[in-house]
Structures are given as structure tokens and as C-alpha cells.
Design a protein around this motif. Sequence first.
Motif, PDB file in Angstrom:
ATOM      1  N   LYS A  98       0.827  -1.264   0.126  1.00 37.79           N
ATOM      2  CA  LYS A  98      -0.115  -0.128   0.080  1.00 37.79           C
ATOM      3  C   LYS A  98       0.916   1.472  -0.210  1.00 37.79           C
ATOM      4  O   LYS A  98       1.714   1.338   0.817  1.00 37.79           O
ATOM      5  N   ASP A 153      -7.474  -1.383  -4.483  1.00 38.59           N
ATOM      6  CA  ASP A 153      -8.340  -0.432  -3.581  1.00 38.59           C
ATOM      7  C   ASP A 153      -7.683   0.918  -3.756  1.00 38.59           C
ATOM      8  O   ASP A 153      -6.238   1.153  -3.804  1.00 38.59           O
ATOM      9  N   GLY A 155      -8.357   5.022  -2.551  1.00 37.47           N
ATOM     10  CA  GLY A 155      -8.943   5.856  -1.655  1.00 37.47           C
ATOM     11  C   GLY A 155      -8.478   7.210  -1.760  1.00 37.47           C
ATOM     12  O   GLY A 155      -7.358   7.539  -1.924  1.00 37.47           O
ATOM     13  N   ASP A 170     -14.643  11.521   1.714  1.00 41.26           N
ATOM     14  CA  ASP A 170     -13.718  10.762   1.313  1.00 41.26           C
ATOM     15  C   ASP A 170     -14.410   9.678   0.091  1.00 41.26           C
ATOM     16  O   ASP A 170     -15.635   9.588   0.379  1.00 41.26           O
ATOM     17  N   TYR A 171     -13.655   9.261  -0.754  1.00 44.66           N
ATOM     18  CA  TYR A 171     -14.059   8.551  -1.842  1.00 44.66           C
ATOM     19  C   TYR A 171     -13.048   7.299  -1.926  1.00 44.66           C
ATOM     20  O   TYR A 171     -12.083   7.206  -1.821  1.00 44.66           O
ATOM     21  N   TYR A 172     -13.799   5.856  -2.110  1.00 45.97           N
ATOM     22  CA  TYR A 172     -13.002   4.691  -2.249  1.00 45.97           C
ATOM     23  C   TYR A 172     -13.636   4.081  -3.564  1.00 45.97           C
ATOM     24  O   TYR A 172     -14.739   4.078  -3.852  1.00 45.97           O
ATOM     25  N   MET A 174     -12.938  -0.049  -4.802  1.00 47.17           N
ATOM     26  CA  MET A 174     -12.605  -1.534  -4.485  1.00 47.17           C
ATOM     27  C   MET A 174     -12.839  -2.265  -5.631  1.00 47.17           C
ATOM     28  O   MET A 174     -14.011  -2.536  -5.991  1.00 47.17           O
ATOM     29  N   SER A 203     -17.927   1.056  -4.763  1.00 44.65           N
ATOM     30  CA  SER A 203     -17.328   2.358  -4.594  1.00 44.65           C
ATOM     31  C   SER A 203     -18.451   3.188  -4.141  1.00 44.65           C
ATOM     32  O   SER A 203     -19.377   3.009  -3.746  1.00 44.65           O
ATOM     33  N   SER A 225     -23.397   4.576  -1.869  1.00 48.33           N
ATOM     34  CA  SER A 225     -22.238   3.564  -2.501  1.00 48.33           C
ATOM     35  C   SER A 225     -22.984   2.617  -3.557  1.00 48.33           C
ATOM     36  O   SER A 225     -24.078   2.902  -3.962  1.00 48.33           O
TER      37      SER A 225
END
Length: 245
Positions: A98, A153, A155, A170-172, A174, A203, A225
Motif C-alpha cells: 500500500k 483499492d 482511496g 472520502d471516496y473509495y 475497490m 465504490s 455506495s
Amino acid sequence: GKNNTIINTGIDYNYYQRKHFGENVLESGNGYTNYGYKQDFVVFSKITQTFNRFSLFADLQYRRVNLKYNGQDTSNLTGIYQKYTINRSFSWEFFNPKVGVRYTSNYTNGVKYTSYLSIAHTEREPGRTDLFGGNDNYEPSNATYISPEKLYDLGLGNQLNTKKTSVSLDYYLMYFNDEYVSTGNFNNLGQMTKEPFKNSVRSGFEMEGSHRIGRFVIGSNGTLSYNKIYNDTTKKWTTPYAAPK
């Protein structure tokens, strides 16, 4: 500002042993007993390099997992326990990196900003029940080879702070390969069974805010989401069972 380098490195080892058994109360002696032995060895290192207001970081992890199974083949039971006739071993090795960057501003007019970006790749071994086709006892008829789950991932996010107020967004994203997804069905032990999907994605945005008024803090949070799995049979992206909408 200061330029600093921080390195944390460690080793972790865990050993697990467990006995599983099942009985058919209607047929005396008709059941199973098996044992599982698991070793989990981890070497990890976290490196952080600071340049003025920027921080670069890297988390590196190596894992080796060994699973040994000692049990019975109950497919041909005739009213009595059989001896421990099945011995299976499974081994996996993973490298999970990471990396990311974080920026922290000075307080300007009573406001401080923090932003980050991170990218990660993670793999993990399948669960014991998944290896046995959703069952608690290994039998040749229900066993199947399962590929380890792979996760990619991304982020990123921002946070704003004042003396009384904090707001973050925050944005994610996966993306999974070979993720085991709950089907909504249950095995004979009442556990929810899972099914592998070659591709799946999750996401969304996560929002959080708080404000202090005297001795009280008022806060709120929310999530938006998007969760989809690719069905190889229908060749379509569908919403997985029990996914938030």
C-alpha cells in the motif's frame, strides 16, 4: 518544515488449532470429527517520509499461511465413525503493498486542510468453510479449489478543520477478483454460504461532519455506495445480496 524518515518493521506469528464435530441424533454414531491446524506468518514494514507539508508512506506486508486438515470421509458411513482417513494441506503466500501521499496545511485564518491519496493491493486466503463447499466436514464430493481473493483499492479524501467544526469527504473504489459473496442460503450449521464471483466492484463516498457548541458536539455522517458483481452466467453486472442501496 522538517524532513523525517520513520521506519517500523515487525514479525508476527500465530498458530491456531481447533476441533470440529457433528452428530446425527437420529442415527447413533453417524457423524464426523475433524481437526484444523493453521499457521499465519507475517513480516511487515511501514515507511513514512515527510517533506515539509507532504508525507509519503508505504506499507509492505508478506504473509505465508499454512492450513492442515485431518478428518474423515463420511460419504460412505454405515452407522459407525471411520478413522481419520483424509489429510489435506493448503499453503498460500501473499505480498500486500500500500502506498500513498498525505498533505496537511498550516492553520490559515483558523482553517486547516488535510488531503490524502492511497493505492493498495491485498490478497487473502479463502475461509475454511469455503474450501469445503460451505460444509463443516471435508468430503471429496464437496471440495473445490478456490483462488485467493484479490483486492485493488483506491482511496482519496479531504478534511477541513476549524476550532469548532470538522468536515470530511472520502471516496473509495475497490475492485475484487474471486471475491466470495454471500448467497442468502444457509448450510446445515446455520452459516450463510458464499459463492465466488470472478469480478466485483464497490465504490462510494463517505461524508462526516461535526460542530461543537459549548459542551455539546453535533455530528452527522452518511454514505453513498455503488456495489455490483459480474455474473458469468447472465453476463451482466448485478447487485449482490444484502448490499446497501
